[in-house]
Write a protein that holds these residues in place. Structure first.
Motif, PDB file in Angstrom:
ATOM      1  N   ILE A  58      28.133  34.725  22.415  1.00  0.00           N
ATOM      2  CA  ILE A  58      28.342  33.754  21.314  1.00  0.00           C
ATOM      3  C   ILE A  58      27.725  32.383  21.646  1.00  0.00           C
ATOM      4  CG2 ILE A  58      30.060  32.606  19.834  1.00  0.00           C
ATOM      5  CD1 ILE A  58      31.846  35.072  20.234  1.00  0.00           C
ATOM      6  N   PRO A  59      27.999  31.805  22.839  1.00  0.00           N
ATOM      7  CA  PRO A  59      27.325  30.526  23.165  1.00  0.00           C
ATOM      8  C   PRO A  59      25.803  30.643  23.223  1.00  0.00           C
ATOM      9  CG  PRO A  59      29.181  30.876  24.628  1.00  0.00           C
ATOM     10  CD  PRO A  59      29.003  32.136  23.872  1.00  0.00           C
ATOM     11  N   ALA A  68      24.492  30.593  19.783  1.00  0.00           N
ATOM     12  CA  ALA A  68      24.563  29.216  19.247  1.00  0.00           C
ATOM     13  C   ALA A  68      23.397  28.384  19.777  1.00  0.00           C
ATOM     14  CB  ALA A  68      25.891  28.572  19.626  1.00  0.00           C
ATOM     15  N   LEU A  69      23.118  28.563  21.070  1.00  0.00           N
ATOM     16  CA  LEU A  69      22.008  27.831  21.685  1.00  0.00           C
ATOM     17  C   LEU A  69      20.668  28.247  21.055  1.00  0.00           C
ATOM     18  CD1 LEU A  69      22.048  25.751  23.966  1.00  0.00           C
ATOM     19  CD2 LEU A  69      21.446  27.556  25.559  1.00  0.00           C
ATOM     20  N   LEU A 114      20.258  29.506  18.075  1.00  0.00           N
ATOM     21  CA  LEU A 114      20.237  28.980  16.701  1.00  0.00           C
ATOM     22  C   LEU A 114      19.769  27.520  16.701  1.00  0.00           C
ATOM     23  CD1 LEU A 114      21.084  29.423  13.652  1.00  0.00           C
ATOM     24  CD2 LEU A 114      23.272  28.406  14.293  1.00  0.00           C
ATOM     25  N   CYS A 115      20.297  26.747  17.653  1.00  0.00           N
ATOM     26  CA  CYS A 115      19.918  25.319  17.743  1.00  0.00           C
ATOM     27  C   CYS A 115      18.419  25.176  18.021  1.00  0.00           C
ATOM     28  CB  CYS A 115      20.703  24.616  18.836  1.00  0.00           C
ATOM     29  SG  CYS A 115      22.452  24.563  18.484  1.00  0.00           S
ATOM     30  N   PHE A 165      15.746  23.477  15.489  1.00  0.00           N
ATOM     31  CA  PHE A 165      14.940  22.336  15.952  1.00  0.00           C
ATOM     32  C   PHE A 165      13.445  22.670  15.915  1.00  0.00           C
ATOM     33  CE2 PHE A 165      17.222  18.639  17.576  1.00  0.00           C
ATOM     34  CZ  PHE A 165      18.514  19.025  17.312  1.00  0.00           C
ATOM     35  N   SER A 193      34.995  31.041  24.308  1.00  0.00           N
ATOM     36  CA  SER A 193      33.608  31.361  24.005  1.00  0.00           C
ATOM     37  C   SER A 193      33.166  30.720  22.674  1.00  0.00           C
ATOM     38  CB  SER A 193      33.482  32.882  23.950  1.00  0.00           C
ATOM     39  OG  SER A 193      32.227  33.249  23.564  1.00  0.00           O
ATOM     40  N   SER A 194      34.010  30.834  21.660  1.00  0.00           N
ATOM     41  CA  SER A 194      33.696  30.206  20.360  1.00  0.00           C
ATOM     42  C   SER A 194      33.708  28.688  20.500  1.00  0.00           C
ATOM     43  CB  SER A 194      34.715  30.620  19.306  1.00  0.00           C
ATOM     44  OG  SER A 194      34.783  32.005  19.236  1.00  0.00           O
ATOM     45  N   ILE A 232      32.901  26.892  23.132  1.00  0.00           N
ATOM     46  CA  ILE A 232      31.648  26.446  23.763  1.00  0.00           C
ATOM     47  C   ILE A 232      30.514  26.469  22.734  1.00  0.00           C
ATOM     48  CG2 ILE A 232      29.914  27.021  25.528  1.00  0.00           C
ATOM     49  CD1 ILE A 232      32.281  28.107  27.236  1.00  0.00           C
ATOM     50  N   ALA A 233      30.479  27.552  21.936  1.00  0.00           N
ATOM     51  CA  ALA A 233      29.437  27.669  20.904  1.00  0.00           C
ATOM     52  C   ALA A 233      29.525  26.500  19.916  1.00  0.00           C
ATOM     53  CB  ALA A 233      29.570  28.993  20.177  1.00  0.00           C
ATOM     54  N   ILE A 254      28.251  23.315  21.471  1.00  0.00           N
ATOM     55  CA  ILE A 254      26.771  23.335  21.505  1.00  0.00           C
ATOM     56  C   ILE A 254      26.221  22.916  20.141  1.00  0.00           C
ATOM     57  CG2 ILE A 254      24.736  24.865  21.649  1.00  0.00           C
ATOM     58  CD1 ILE A 254      26.285  26.447  23.838  1.00  0.00           C
ATOM     59  N   LEU A 255      26.818  23.464  19.076  1.00  0.00           N
ATOM     60  CA  LEU A 255      26.368  23.114  17.716  1.00  0.00           C
ATOM     61  C   LEU A 255      26.631  21.638  17.402  1.00  0.00           C
ATOM     62  CD1 LEU A 255      27.546  26.306  15.777  1.00  0.00           C
ATOM     63  CD2 LEU A 255      25.198  25.707  16.344  1.00  0.00           C
ATOM     64  N   ALA A 313      24.057  19.615  19.217  1.00  0.00           N
ATOM     65  CA  ALA A 313      22.767  19.731  18.521  1.00  0.00           C
ATOM     66  C   ALA A 313      22.762  18.890  17.246  1.00  0.00           C
ATOM     67  CB  ALA A 313      22.473  21.188  18.197  1.00  0.00           C
ATOM     68  N   PHE A 332      20.228  16.047  16.372  1.00  0.00           N
ATOM     69  CA  PHE A 332      19.426  16.177  15.151  1.00  0.00           C
ATOM     70  C   PHE A 332      19.354  14.844  14.401  1.00  0.00           C
ATOM     71  CE2 PHE A 332      19.114  16.992  10.586  1.00  0.00           C
ATOM     72  CZ  PHE A 332      18.051  17.869  10.517  1.00  0.00           C
ATOM     73  N   LEU A 386      16.905  12.269  15.710  1.00  0.00           N
ATOM     74  CA  LEU A 386      15.449  12.465  15.601  1.00  0.00           C
ATOM     75  C   LEU A 386      14.881  11.382  14.675  1.00  0.00           C
ATOM     76  CD1 LEU A 386      15.050  16.339  15.110  1.00  0.00           C
ATOM     77  CD2 LEU A 386      14.654  15.028  17.184  1.00  0.00           C
TER      78      LEU A 386
END
Lengths: 208, 193
Positions: free
Chosen positions: A6-7, A10-11, A13-14, A18, B64-65, B67-68, B71-72, B75, B79, B82
């Motif tokens: 899952i992580p 996500a990475l 996807l990012c 980008f 796990s979710s 951490i995901a 990360i989002l 990002a 974003f 930028l």
């Protein structure tokens, strides 16, 4: 294993997003994005009618040499004058390497409200009083919107700050071939004068 | 019952401040680069954090979710740093409203994940946020080229300075979490002995 997936997704996807929004990690600013949207070189130049500092009208089709083109406006706080200093240095390098019969310089103002013929003539005298092959010009246009769309076709971003005379814009230099195509675009911030001259020399039709 | 009403009142107040900021804040909060980047972003993320913190139900228990999601969130923050999207949000109030809503949601998600996260995840997130803020701040302060066409070079450098201050504060927060975790670990060890 499932906990890692899952992580990592996500990475991924990012990175994907980008990569997509920056055209493959290439366009991070509005300047590079506008240049990218104009398309790859070589490409045809937008038709612009111009008047030089002596009041003579001309179009790009009248030119028989390679043209190193830049855009500026006289009341710019600094960037335009720095770029014109660089053009002046490049002009001297062109003369020193005997390329003046093949390359000429053209500087166009996009501040058509404030920069008139006398102003660009005086401004030219500060930079290039002796330079025969460096023309300063004003574009002829019916509306600012149409002119701005032509600039976008070049790949040039122009934005006037609200309630200010400051116009923020791209600083790119364009090399235009005698058959009226943009064959190279140079970023004077990233490239030095010698790199620009070397690239001009690379073009096939150049024969000193 | 009185306690619940206070919470509802606080949430309504946070949402009202956010809505007012989105509707009334533009163009004042987008007029200069420091306001656009250094005031708007932390303010709207803080509003999201406060909204989520006012309720205890919002939590993501799966590591796990979590951490995901972090990360989002990271990002998303990157974003909106930028230069192209800084410009777009400064020029267009609809894009700016989308940006603020996005960052507001990021704030609520941080709290939701934070409640059940392990120490290592928290420290990694704060450290990444610190390094990202410091890198952007340093680039803005040192670059003599205008990155965003809606602003000026002095504003860009001023923003860079403020971002470096923020990264210094985040660095102290990182150190705080690091020592807090270290003390907790040693306490456990002492109890074991």
């Amino acid at each position: 294993m499932k906990k890692i997936v899952i992580p990592i997704l996500a990475l991924g996807l990012c990175f994907g997003v980008f990569g997509f929004v920056t055209n493959g990690f290439q366009t991070f600013t509005v300047y590079s994005k506008t240049l990218h949207q104009a398309g790859p070189v070589p490409r045809a130049i937008p038709d612009l009618q111009l008047i030089d500092q002596d009041g003579n009208p001309f179009v790009f089709q009248d030119r028989e040499k390679y043209v190193l083109l830049n855009f500026m406006y006289i009341s710019c706080p600094n960037a335009c004058h720095i770029v014109n200093n660089r053009i002046s240095e490049i002009y001297q390098l062109v003369e020193a390497s005997g390329m003046q019969n093949y390359v000429e310089m053209l500087t166009i103002t996009f501040d058509t409200e404030n920069d008139n013929l006398q102003a660009i003539k005086n401004y030219r005298n500060n930079f290039a009083p002796e330079a025969d092959s460096w023309t300063f010009a004003i574009p002829i246009h019916n509306s600012k919107e149409k002119f701005n769309s032509k600039l976008k076709e070049f790949g040039l971003w122009v934005y006037q700050l609200p309630e200010s005379r400051i116009i923020n814009h791209s600083l790119y230099l364009f090399l235009i071939s005698p058959d009226n195509r943009i064959v190279s675009v140079y970023d004077p911030v990233r490239l030095n004068n010698e790199q620009i001259i070397r690239d001009i020399q690379k073009h096939e039709t150049y024969k000193p | 019952m009185k306690h619940i009403n206070h919470k509802i009142g606080l949430r309504n107040f946070i949402i009202a401040v956010f809505v007012l900021m989105v509707i009334m804040g533009y163009p004042y909060l987008s007029e200069t680069m420091p306001r656009h980047q250094v005031i708007q972003i932390p303010m709207v993320v803080s509003l999201g954090l406060s909204l989520a913190a006012s309720g205890r139900n919002l939590k993501i228990t799966d590591q796990s979710s979590g951490i995901a999601i972090l990360i989002l969130v990271m990002a998303s923050l990157t974003f909106w740093m930028l230069p192209y999207y800084v410009d777009m949000s400064a020029m267009d109030k609809v894009i700016n409203a989308l940006r603020l809503l996005h960052l507001f949601i990021c704030g609520t998600l941080i709290v939701a994940v934070w409640r059940e996260s392990i120490f290592e995840v928290k420290i990694a997130f704060v450290a990444m946020l610190t390094s990202m803020t410091a890198a952007v701040g340093l680039a803005m302060k040192k670059f003599n080229v205008l990155l965003c066409s809606s602003f000026t070079i002095p504003e860009q450098q001023e923003t860079g300075t403020y971002l470096l201050y923020i990264s210094a504060i985040l660095f102290l927060v990182t150190i705080y979490f690091l020592f807090q975790g270290w003390i907790a670990d040693n306490t456990d060890l002492a109890d074991f002995r």
